[in-house]
Structure formats: C-alpha cells, structure tokens
Write a protein that holds these residues in place. Structure first.
Motif, PDB file in Angstrom:
ATOM      1  N   LEU A 285      -2.948  47.081  22.181  1.00 55.24           N
ATOM      2  CA  LEU A 285      -2.012  47.355  23.207  1.00 55.24           C
ATOM      3  C   LEU A 285      -1.372  48.927  23.226  1.00 55.24           C
ATOM      4  CD1 LEU A 285      -0.006  43.984  22.610  1.00 55.24           C
ATOM      5  CD2 LEU A 285      -1.078  44.645  24.945  1.00 55.24           C
ATOM      6  N   ALA A 286      -1.680  49.562  24.588  1.00 57.22           N
ATOM      7  CA  ALA A 286      -0.729  50.820  24.408  1.00 57.22           C
ATOM      8  C   ALA A 286       0.666  50.853  24.720  1.00 57.22           C
ATOM      9  CB  ALA A 286      -1.730  51.804  25.292  1.00 57.22           C
ATOM     10  N   GLY A 287       1.260  51.878  24.315  1.00 53.58           N
ATOM     11  CA  GLY A 287       2.726  51.841  24.811  1.00 53.58           C
ATOM     12  C   GLY A 287       3.512  51.029  23.711  1.00 53.58           C
ATOM     13  N   THR A 288       4.102  51.675  22.773  1.00 57.48           N
ATOM     14  CA  THR A 288       4.641  50.893  21.677  1.00 57.48           C
ATOM     15  C   THR A 288       6.156  50.537  21.678  1.00 57.48           C
ATOM     16  OG1 THR A 288       5.481  53.100  20.614  1.00 57.48           O
ATOM     17  CG2 THR A 288       3.132  52.084  19.768  1.00 57.48           C
ATOM     18  N   ASP A 289       7.072  51.187  22.066  1.00 55.83           N
ATOM     19  CA  ASP A 289       8.449  51.152  22.093  1.00 55.83           C
ATOM     20  C   ASP A 289       8.817  49.763  22.773  1.00 55.83           C
ATOM     21  OD1 ASP A 289       8.809  53.261  20.467  1.00 55.83           O
ATOM     22  OD2 ASP A 289       9.886  54.646  21.622  1.00 55.83           O
ATOM     23  N   SER A 290       8.433  49.696  23.964  1.00 54.85           N
ATOM     24  CA  SER A 290       9.063  48.509  24.674  1.00 54.85           C
ATOM     25  C   SER A 290       8.316  47.385  24.375  1.00 54.85           C
ATOM     26  CB  SER A 290       8.950  48.931  26.274  1.00 54.85           C
ATOM     27  OG  SER A 290       7.669  49.204  26.542  1.00 54.85           O
ATOM     28  N   LEU A 291       7.103  47.505  24.034  1.00 56.59           N
ATOM     29  CA  LEU A 291       6.167  46.313  23.634  1.00 56.59           C
ATOM     30  C   LEU A 291       6.572  45.850  22.303  1.00 56.59           C
ATOM     31  CD1 LEU A 291       2.730  47.323  24.776  1.00 56.59           C
ATOM     32  CD2 LEU A 291       3.980  45.276  25.494  1.00 56.59           C
ATOM     33  N   GLY A 292       7.108  46.904  21.528  1.00 58.98           N
ATOM     34  CA  GLY A 292       7.506  46.298  20.018  1.00 58.98           C
ATOM     35  C   GLY A 292       8.726  45.647  20.052  1.00 58.98           C
ATOM     36  N   ASP A 293       9.520  45.977  21.210  1.00 56.76           N
ATOM     37  CA  ASP A 293      10.913  44.963  21.205  1.00 56.76           C
ATOM     38  C   ASP A 293      10.550  43.549  21.682  1.00 56.76           C
ATOM     39  OD1 ASP A 293      12.201  47.236  20.669  1.00 56.76           O
ATOM     40  OD2 ASP A 293      12.846  47.764  22.654  1.00 56.76           O
ATOM     41  N   VAL A 294       9.384  43.605  22.533  1.00 54.60           N
ATOM     42  CA  VAL A 294       9.056  42.129  22.956  1.00 54.60           C
ATOM     43  C   VAL A 294       8.475  41.342  21.546  1.00 54.60           C
ATOM     44  CG1 VAL A 294       7.666  40.875  24.600  1.00 54.60           C
ATOM     45  CG2 VAL A 294       8.684  43.005  25.314  1.00 54.60           C
ATOM     46  N   LEU A 295       7.550  41.869  21.046  1.00 55.45           N
ATOM     47  CA  LEU A 295       6.827  41.314  19.897  1.00 55.45           C
ATOM     48  C   LEU A 295       7.771  40.815  19.001  1.00 55.45           C
ATOM     49  CD1 LEU A 295       3.666  43.508  19.538  1.00 55.45           C
ATOM     50  CD2 LEU A 295       3.872  41.377  20.830  1.00 55.45           C
ATOM     51  N   SER A 296       8.786  41.783  18.667  1.00 52.34           N
ATOM     52  CA  SER A 296       9.930  41.368  17.598  1.00 52.34           C
ATOM     53  C   SER A 296      10.671  40.117  18.290  1.00 52.34           C
ATOM     54  CB  SER A 296      10.873  42.646  17.589  1.00 52.34           C
ATOM     55  OG  SER A 296      10.598  43.411  16.897  1.00 52.34           O
ATOM     56  N   ALA A 297      10.917  40.018  19.407  1.00 52.73           N
ATOM     57  CA  ALA A 297      11.571  38.959  20.121  1.00 52.73           C
ATOM     58  C   ALA A 297      10.740  37.730  20.128  1.00 52.73           C
ATOM     59  CB  ALA A 297      11.996  39.116  21.519  1.00 52.73           C
ATOM     60  N   LEU A 298       9.385  38.040  20.037  1.00 54.18           N
ATOM     61  CA  LEU A 298       8.446  36.596  19.999  1.00 54.18           C
ATOM     62  C   LEU A 298       8.275  36.458  18.656  1.00 54.18           C
ATOM     63  CD1 LEU A 298       5.630  37.659  22.783  1.00 54.18           C
ATOM     64  CD2 LEU A 298       7.567  35.951  23.005  1.00 54.18           C
ATOM     65  N   ARG A 496      14.231  29.051  21.083  1.00 54.82           N
ATOM     66  CA  ARG A 496      14.710  30.450  20.457  1.00 54.82           C
ATOM     67  C   ARG A 496      14.876  31.677  21.526  1.00 54.82           C
ATOM     68  NH1 ARG A 496      12.417  34.347  18.025  1.00 54.82           N
ATOM     69  NH2 ARG A 496      10.302  33.157  18.222  1.00 54.82           N
ATOM     70  N   LEU A 497      13.780  31.887  22.265  1.00 56.95           N
ATOM     71  CA  LEU A 497      13.880  33.078  23.313  1.00 56.95           C
ATOM     72  C   LEU A 497      14.895  32.828  24.037  1.00 56.95           C
ATOM     73  CD1 LEU A 497      10.035  33.481  24.078  1.00 56.95           C
ATOM     74  CD2 LEU A 497      11.639  35.169  23.109  1.00 56.95           C
ATOM     75  N   ARG A 498      15.160  31.855  24.686  1.00 54.72           N
ATOM     76  CA  ARG A 498      16.415  31.246  25.602  1.00 54.72           C
ATOM     77  C   ARG A 498      17.879  31.656  25.243  1.00 54.72           C
ATOM     78  NH1 ARG A 498      16.506  30.328  30.513  1.00 54.72           N
ATOM     79  NH2 ARG A 498      14.311  30.163  30.554  1.00 54.72           N
ATOM     80  N   ALA A 499      17.999  31.444  23.572  1.00 55.41           N
ATOM     81  CA  ALA A 499      19.084  31.686  23.083  1.00 55.41           C
ATOM     82  C   ALA A 499      19.348  33.274  22.801  1.00 55.41           C
ATOM     83  CB  ALA A 499      19.191  30.979  21.740  1.00 55.41           C
ATOM     84  N   GLU A 500      18.191  33.821  22.329  1.00 57.26           N
ATOM     85  CA  GLU A 500      18.301  35.143  21.826  1.00 57.26           C
ATOM     86  C   GLU A 500      17.934  36.325  22.920  1.00 57.26           C
ATOM     87  OE1 GLU A 500      16.053  35.081  18.223  1.00 57.26           O
ATOM     88  OE2 GLU A 500      17.215  33.491  17.470  1.00 57.26           O
ATOM     89  N   HIS A 501      16.981  35.986  23.606  1.00 56.36           N
ATOM     90  CA  HIS A 501      16.130  36.971  24.767  1.00 56.36           C
ATOM     91  C   HIS A 501      16.204  36.349  25.931  1.00 56.36           C
ATOM     92  CE1 HIS A 501      15.960  39.938  21.625  1.00 56.36           C
ATOM     93  NE2 HIS A 501      15.563  38.988  20.638  1.00 56.36           N
TER      94      HIS A 501
END
Lengths: 587, 587
Positions: A285-298, A496-501
């Motif tokens: 995937l291109a575009g690191t910062d915002s995607l990194g946040d999503v991946l961390s959350a996942l 977990r997602l619903r609780a945290e993100h």
C-alpha cells in the motif's frame, strides 16, 4: 496456428484497425464489408496496406440472403455476387463468407439451396474465389452447423466448403462433437468468439455481447479440439461484435485478442499454468502515516524495514502488508503472490503479452519477478527469499491470520481484459458474477480464485481469491480497492475495535439488522458490533468494513464451515454507507 | 388521480429520493425495501420525513416467496412477515406487496396458496396492514394477473386484494381486458411501467429496461382504462427499474416521471394535442459568417433583418433559416414550428412541466411563445405574424423548397426524457429506432413525426419530422446537429454545388458506390455527384451532406414517391467520413 481477426472486432477506421491488428501480431484479417464501405481508400490501397503490414486478407464477409430463393431473385443475387467478386479481386481476397439466408422469402429446400450455392461457387471459381457457407444461429431454415455441412456436401464443388463459428454453434447448445463428421479440407474457415451466458434473443446476444475466447463461458478449447481432429489447418480467427470493444482503444483490444488466442493455444497444448499462486505473500500500500494508524488499530505491527527502500513490513499472523512511503494518496499498488516458480511465472506472463516490470533492486536484494496487471497494479511472484530484505522478521500473533482476498476496481471498458488476464496469466478460475445496486448506479463484480467454481468446499481456506469490480453504468464513481483479512474470531476483532477505535468502523444501518433478523436467527451481538452476516449451503460468513483511507479500505472476514462467497448480498449496504459520505478518516 | 412512485425508480439515497419525489409533485411513494435497508435513518425518521414533505407511504415492497410452501417453511415465512409488519408499523405503511413465489420449492396448488395468503392476511390485519398479491411475469406457478386474482378470490379476506403491474401483464402478452373481471375494490394497487420492445428474458428486461409511460411501446392508457372501468380509485404508481435512471439526476428523473403520469391522464381524458405543429416556421442558427457562406452556396439569400435583434432571415422556397449573430460556435439553437394555437401550445407544455421561456421582445415585435426542449433547444410556436418582424420578406425561388427535418443530439441519459417530451408536448409519434455503427461506438437514433407510424405514405411531405440521436455507448463523441432541407431536384442541387463549391460537399467513398451498384440499379451519376441513395416499399430517397461548421451540417434530401425513412442505411458512411476528420470548413 495461423491467427486472424475480423476487422469488426476492434474500433476505429479500417486503416487504424489494420495497423493495430498487425502490431498485435496477427497473421491475417477478415475484412468486414461495412468497414470497407465507409473507408475512403479503394480496395487496391487496402490490399497494399495490408501487404505492407504483413497481413493476409483471409476472408471477405458477409454475403447475405443468397441461397434457396425463387429463380428471379437468384438472377439478381448472382449479379450482386459478381459485384462482390470484383471488389474481392481488387482487394486480393479469395474466400467469401456466405451466411445462411434469413429472409422470409427463403425456401425450405436443401436441394435448392445446394444447387444455387453450386452455381454461385462456379461463378466464384472463375474469379479464383472460394465460398465458405455458414449457418447463422438465426438463419431462416438453416441454423445448425451440420445442416450447413449437409447442404455443402450436396452441392459437391471443390471450391465450396463450410465456415464454422463457435458462437453460432455453442449459443444454440449444439454439440460440437459433430464437427468431426466434416472432413478437415471442407472446413474452409473457423471463427471464434466467446460470450457470457445471457438469457436473451440470440441475435442481440451475438451482435452486442460476444467477447474473446476465455472472457466468457463457452467451451472454446473443446470446440477447437474437434475442429483440429478433422485435420483443419486454416486460421483461428476472432470475430467479435461487442459494444465495449467498439469504443475501446484499438491497439489494446487487438493485443487482448491476440492474448486470447495464445492462451487458447496453450490450453489446447495442455500447458500447465506455472504462475498459479499458492497464497498471498503480501499486499503493498502507498501512503504510510494514516494507513499505519489503521493497521496498528487492526493489530498489525511493523516488523521490518526494507534495507534500501522506504518500505515497511507490517505483519499479523500470516498476513503481511507493505507500506510504501513513496506513494502519495493511500492506494493498493502491488500484490505479492506465493509462487512455486517465480521466474517461470514471469516467462509465462510474457508469452501472454503481459508487461514485465524492470527490476530496480540493489545487488543484495532478493530477486523479484513482477508484471503489471491491466489496471496497473504490480503483481510480484515470490518465493520466501523476499522476506530477507526486511531483516529478521519477528512473528506477531493476533486475531487476524492472513489475507483472504483483494478487490480491485477496473475501468469499465477493461473488465473483459482483466478477467482474461487473471484467468490466463495467473490461472485463476472465474466464480460468481454479480450486479449490485449502488445509490448512483450498478456495480458489476466478478470473483476469481485458484479453485474451480465446481471445486468442493474443502480447502476453501487455501485459495487465492481476487475480486474485480467495475461501475457498470457510467456515472457511479467507485474507485475503491480493498484488502480482506481473515480472522478466526471476528467478533473478538469487532469488540476490540468498537472499544478502542469505533471511528474506524463503517457504520451499518439498524435497518439492516431488522431485515437480517427477519431472514436469519442470528446472534443479537452482531447488531451491537456492526458485523454483517451471510450464509450459503456450505457455511456462514461474518465480516466488517473499516472506513476508507484514500482509495483503500479493509474488510475483516471469518469463514465458518465451507462458505465460498464474499458476502455480496451485503455489498449494497456498504456501497450506500460509503456513498453517503460517512466519516472518512482524515489523511 | 393520486400519483405515486416507487423509490427504486430514481437514483440517490432514500432521503434524496423522497425530497425529489415530493418536489416533482407526487402524492405518495412505494418504499422499496432495499432503499430502506441501506438507509442510516430508522423507519420512524423516514415516516416523519415523508410526512413533512407531504408524501403518503402508499406501499411497502416487495415481500417474496411466501405462499404455497410446505408447512415448516410457512411457519418461518410467517415469522419473517411479522418482522416486516413491525417495520411497516414504524414506517406508517399499511399496504404490503406480496409477489408470487418464484422459488423452486413452491407447490403448484392454488388452494394451498389461497389458504396461506389468508393466514398471512389475518396476521397482517392484527397490525392494521392489508396485503396486495401480485403475479410476477416469471413467478414459478403464478405468473398471470388473472391467476393471482383467482387465488385472491379463493382466499376471500377483506384485507387481501391484488396488485396489478402493467409490465408484468403486457410483457407476457396477456390481454388486459380481463382486468374488468376484477371488482375495483379488490384491486389494491396499480403499478405502471412502460418498456421498449426487446427480445430478451423477461426478468432481465424487467430489471434493467423499464421506463416511464410514453417512453416505451406498451399500451399503458389502454390498460389503465380497463382498471378505471372496474371502479379502482387508488393511485397510479410508477415502478421502474432502469439502469440509466439509476444514475441520472434524481430530481430530473422524478419530474420526468410526473410528466409521464400527467401525459397519461391527458390521454385518458381524450385530450387533444393543441401543440401539434403543422410545419417548420424556421430553424435558428448561431454563428453567422461561416454559416452565411454555406447558405449562399446552397442558394439561400438574406431576405430580412430583425428590427431589434442581430438576427437575419435567409430564405429559399418555404425554407427559412435565422442566423443569429449573438452566438459563438455555429450551432442549432432554436426551432420555429407553425402552430394553429401558439398560446395554447405553450399552456399545454406548461401542464407537462416544460420550462416556458421568458419573452424578451420589444413592444412592436410579434408575440413569440416558446419553451425549452430537454437539450436546451428553444422551441417557438408560431403563427404567421413573426415574419413581420423581418420587414417585407421577398420570395426566393430555388431548388430547395422547405425544411424536411431537423436532427438533435441528446445527452445519452436524457434520451427517454426527450422521446417523452416530443411525444407528449408536441404530439409527435415515435417512428423507427435504430442502432448505427460508428467507427468509435454505436449511435442510437429515434425518428419522430406528426404522422403515426402506421400512417399511409400519402401526405408524407406535410409531416413535421425530428430525429433524436445519442451516442449510446460512452466514448463516441458525436455532438452534431443538422438541418435537412427538401429539394424537388436533388441532382440539380448536387451538380451546382459540385461545380461551384465542391469543398462544401462531404466526400463519399467510392467503395460505397461499388456496394450500392451491387444492391440497386442506380444512375451512375450518383457516384459522380456524391449523392447517397435509399429505397423502401413506398419510394426512393436521394440525399447529400455538407461538411460540418461548428456543430452543424446540412443535409439536402429528395423524397420520391412515398419514401418514409431518413436514409439511415447510409448514416454509417456519413459518420465514418465525419470522424475521419475530412475537411471541415474553417470558421
């Protein structure tokens, strides 16, 4: 085998068509009469142009409504034919296609048809021209290929043979095994077209929806095998009438036609697909910062960086995602496939005219073999050495185990091309094709996987699955791509997602659950978690979507039992919520 | 009568749909279930929204595969129905559409179907809900409207009635006169859709190609008359599934739907068309200089100037063209129609929601009544007084006698709207619809005229004819408009043009004449002159084209005998030459 294509199969003026057809590597063309009529150049110039391009003029077509007519009409028809013979002489064409008569005036009399075709052939022979008689699927009295052959045999002239057309034979459900009753030297020509299975009038189907071999559902290879068994040595010639091809790029369509014939010949020779992938190595995937946040959350974690490029490896279970800092807008830019023979896979793709990507790598990097998919996505064929470029990769256990499938959006006029690419180059099998309502149009979707559609549910987990989407009808602009990640405990991921993100979850309307509960006896927790549900005869499917970042979103899926689908029944819900402009994560 | 429309008929989110439907003046809506499921608002909010907009919720639909099932399935189906009843209570809807069962599991037993529908109705009645049972054209066992009525009568419950759908009845060729066997109070709902005549599977036809009344070929007025004869007092409700409408502008589609119902009611009331034109008063073109040169070459002369505007009148015989110096790029901007009642024509157009154009004129000018056509072309309704604005107009005799027809290019998604406009507002009759190959796509063309398609050849010359063209499949950009001028001696016109202004004639390929001479015994002079030829059972047609200036070109035509067509067989020649970039006159 000699390859040929009817000029009607591609867009453009006749000279544009010839140039593109030659560039794609065809040996010859069928000149479709209308293309000549509207052309400002006389037949002699077209003949010279084709010769300069190295193209033979293998057929001139069509000559219509000739045979089995009353005597006065026959005289006029023979006069009409003389005009055509003169044009063919100027063009340097020596084979004329005669289609079975569709006129209400035609007489149902095989003897009369044979006698009149014989007279036509005698006249043609004086010009050095041969006649190929073909049964149109909607011919007035002659609409079966064996009927046309019966008449050709009755006429008994060495310069009269039959033309076989895969569409006319297979669209009617005729059994092509009867082709083997025809001596090969009496099959003067073989026209090939595939088609999707459509419940419609065969004339409309033929005129608007034909496609290249491998793009539809007809068994072209089976038919051609019967033809070759007769000793036929003429060309394999594509004849396609397709509304999309009529307006697509001429050169691209011609090249795709050639790819379809190469793939067909490979199938005929029993070639295996060296490129069939055994799994997903990674998605990039291109575009690191915002995607990194999503991946961390996942639940993903960065577990390595490429030694020489700004690329990070994020992992969880066997799911591996590369984040490439060079790209601008978040998008899926490459797919890595586990391949038993990466170099062989690229060689195979090259035989199918796929662009091989240059290897830009430092000497210490693992070799990477890659090609470009029709939409520009890079496809890498990987053994395990590529991971070494990211250093000592640690294991990250989690609720997500692997990549289940990736979904790419194709430009609408490249859909057939993409289906052929994934089928012939990667050896994927087409699965369900669907039309999904979207608030602003219809979305067409085709799933492909390493398992034949008839495959058993067993081993479902090991498939490589891809989904091709297009906005079928114009305006609806749905450029979204997504990566679907598999989990063995989707409710846990959702909790977990619903609780945290909670902001990352695509909101699902309550009305969906009112309907779902009317249809199925489901766990009420699904509503609270925003998890979608489907079932088929093999098992159950749970899934959820994240919001979109740039062009990309993620789906988390859990297949329970042998569920084979993709939750398509729920896709309209997703599309409506995405279109409604629900909170996209800021980038 | 009360007017209603199913939400599936227009594009957008449910709230966008409701807003547009109310703005178009409908009294109520059918809520299509999928539109609710994908909607983020709960049923109570939709109910309130509809109430605020003044819309009744006339029907909730569809409830599928309910009746004539084995006992265990019945229990599940009744449970499923209870969920729907609760949603309907929240929505404030009290009529549920039940479609005839399409499942292979359905049993062919009318008594069982009636008994189970009665049980469903009893449950529904507890919620104050009534049931309307409809025969789908592809229902498993029940697919005829009289069959559905038979079952409803057997079930014998006051809250169970039938729903009639014009598409399901007329698409199967059922005779709608049987509707009069049904008591009006047992017809709970009437859904209306038209459709073009297509030879395809009825399910696909229904799901993709329905259109509003007057846009297709079904006899909607005849069917509705039968329904009204029963004493039916419920709504006329549009239910259209159409791929184009799904992506068109919501408000525009809703307004067009309302126009179709108004026109239908006018037909039912036997209203005459006060706007039916008796001839072309003029065609108005923007872009004077280059067009003036072409008109001079064609034998026109400037015969008057408008007293107060930069508009010149050019005439020849009864053909009158206005050149308007205010426009930039040469284009056809207005059409003047001879009208027996200009003010009445505009009033009629206003009842059909057509935008009436403001009159910008000096006190001394003749009154001009004008409306805007869907593509923006201005349509003027004229008596003879308008000529007075151009002073004392002299007569210019010549080989051109009058305007034969004008051809307008429609945006592809406004084609159905345009057809309805010209039919309902101007009283034109649809004639042949054609698909023409163009080098880069297909062109769809529909001719309309003041003479019914069944009209005799006699009086052909007196018709007002218009041709609507669209580029049917995407890319082909063919924005050309043209004015076709009639001549009694086309060869003379051609001879003069070829001698004096050969650069104005669109060059016709020699290959065309090779083919023409094979088909017809024509005068060899046609080839020398570049004149095209066609014939039908009524007579012959000669025509030629000028090069294009801006968006406009001219056609000169000669109708010999009672020829009714437009030379469509030759249009692909024209399109290919135009696309090939043959010399356009510099502007």
């Amino acid at each position: 085998m000699r390859t040929s294509i009817a000029t009607v199969s591609v867009s453009g003026t006749l000279t544009e068509k010839l140039t593109a057809i030659a560039a794609a590597g065809f040996d010859g063309v069928e000149i479709f009469e209308n293309d000549l009529l509207v052309c400002p150049h006389p037949p002699e110039e077209i003949r010279a142009r084709a010769a300069d391009l190295g193209l033979g003029i293998d057929l001139y077509q069509p000559f219509r409504d000739f045979e089995a007519v009353p005597a006065p009409v026959l005289a006029a028809n023979l006069e009409r034919a003389e005009h055509k013979f003169r044009v063919m002489e100027r063009l340097g064409a020596d084979l004329l296609l005669v289609c079975s008569n569709v006129s209400p005036a035609a007489i149902d009399d095989d003897g009369l048809a044979a006698e009149q075709l014989r007279r036509l052939t005698e006249r043609a022979a004086e010009h050095g021209i041969r006649i190929a008689y073909e049964a149109l699927a909607w011919g007035r009295h002659v609409n079966e290929y064996l009927h046309a052959w019966r008449i050709v045999r009755m006429a008994d002239h060495p310069d009269l043979g039959t033309c076989l057309d895969s569409f006319h034979i297979l669209s009617r459900g005729s059994d092509p095994i009867g082709i083997e009753a025809i001596p090969g030297e009496k099959i003067f020509f073989l026209q090939l077209a595939d088609a999707p299975l459509l419940a419609m009038d065969v004339l409309q189907w033929s005129r608007h929806y034909r496609c290249f071999p491998g793009q539809g559902t007809l068994d072209l290879a089976g038919l051609v095998r019967h033809v070759l068994n007769t000793g036929y040595t003429g060309p394999l010639s594509l004849e396609v009438f397709n509304d999309h091809f009529r307006q697509a790029d001429t050169a691209r369509t011609a090249r795709d036609g050639m790819r379809s014939l190469i793939a067909l010949e490979q199938t005929l020779h029993g070639a295996v697909h060296p490129a069939v992938p055994t799994g997903f190595a990674f998605a990039e995937l291109a575009g690191t910062d915002s995607l990194g946040d999503v991946l961390s959350a996942l639940g993903f974690a960065p577990t390595g960086s490429h030694a020489g490029k700004p690329v990070e490896l994020w992992t969880q279970g066997e799911a591996r995602l590369l984040l490439n800092a060079t790209g601008a807008d978040p998008a899926l830019i490459a797919i890595g496939l586990d391949s038993p023979d990466p170099a062989g896979a690229v060689e195979h793709a090259e035989t199918l005219l796929s662009p091989v990507l240059p290897r830009e790598r430092a000497p210490q990097d693992a070799p990477l073999d890659a090609i470009a998919a029709p939409d520009g996505t890079e496809i890498f064929f990987c053994d395990t050495t590529w991971l070494g470029d990211f250093g000592a990769v640690q294991t990250v256990p989690g609720q997500i185990t692997r990549i289940d499938h990736v979904a790419l959006t194709q430009p609408w006029h490249h859909f057939d091309e993409a289906a052929l690419f994934y089928r012939s180059v990667l050896g994927l099998h087409p699965q369900e094709s669907l039309e999904l309502p979207d608030p602003y149009g219809l979305l067409r979707s085709k799933a492909m996987s390493t398992m034949p559609a008839s495959g058993a549910a067993a081993g479902a987990a090991e498939q490589v699955r891809m989904v091709l989407n297009i906005a079928q009808v114009g305006a609806g602009d749905t450029p979204w791509q997504h990566v679907a990640l598999a989990s063995d405990d989707l409710p846990a991921v959702a909790r977990r997602l619903r609780a945290e993100h909670p902001e990352l979850l695509l909101p699902i309307p309550g009305n969906y659950y009112d309907d779902l509960e009317a249809r199925h006896d489901v766990d009420p927790e699904l509503r609270r978690l925003g998890v979608l549900y489907d079932r088929d005869e093999h098992g159950e499917f749970l899934h959820l979507y994240t919001v979109t970042v740039g062009r990309v979103f993620f789906e988390i899926v859990q297949r329970i039992g042998g569920y084979q689908g993709y939750g398509a029944v729920n896709a309209p819900i997703r599309l409506a919520v995405q279109h409604a402009g629900h909170p996209k994560m800021s980038e």
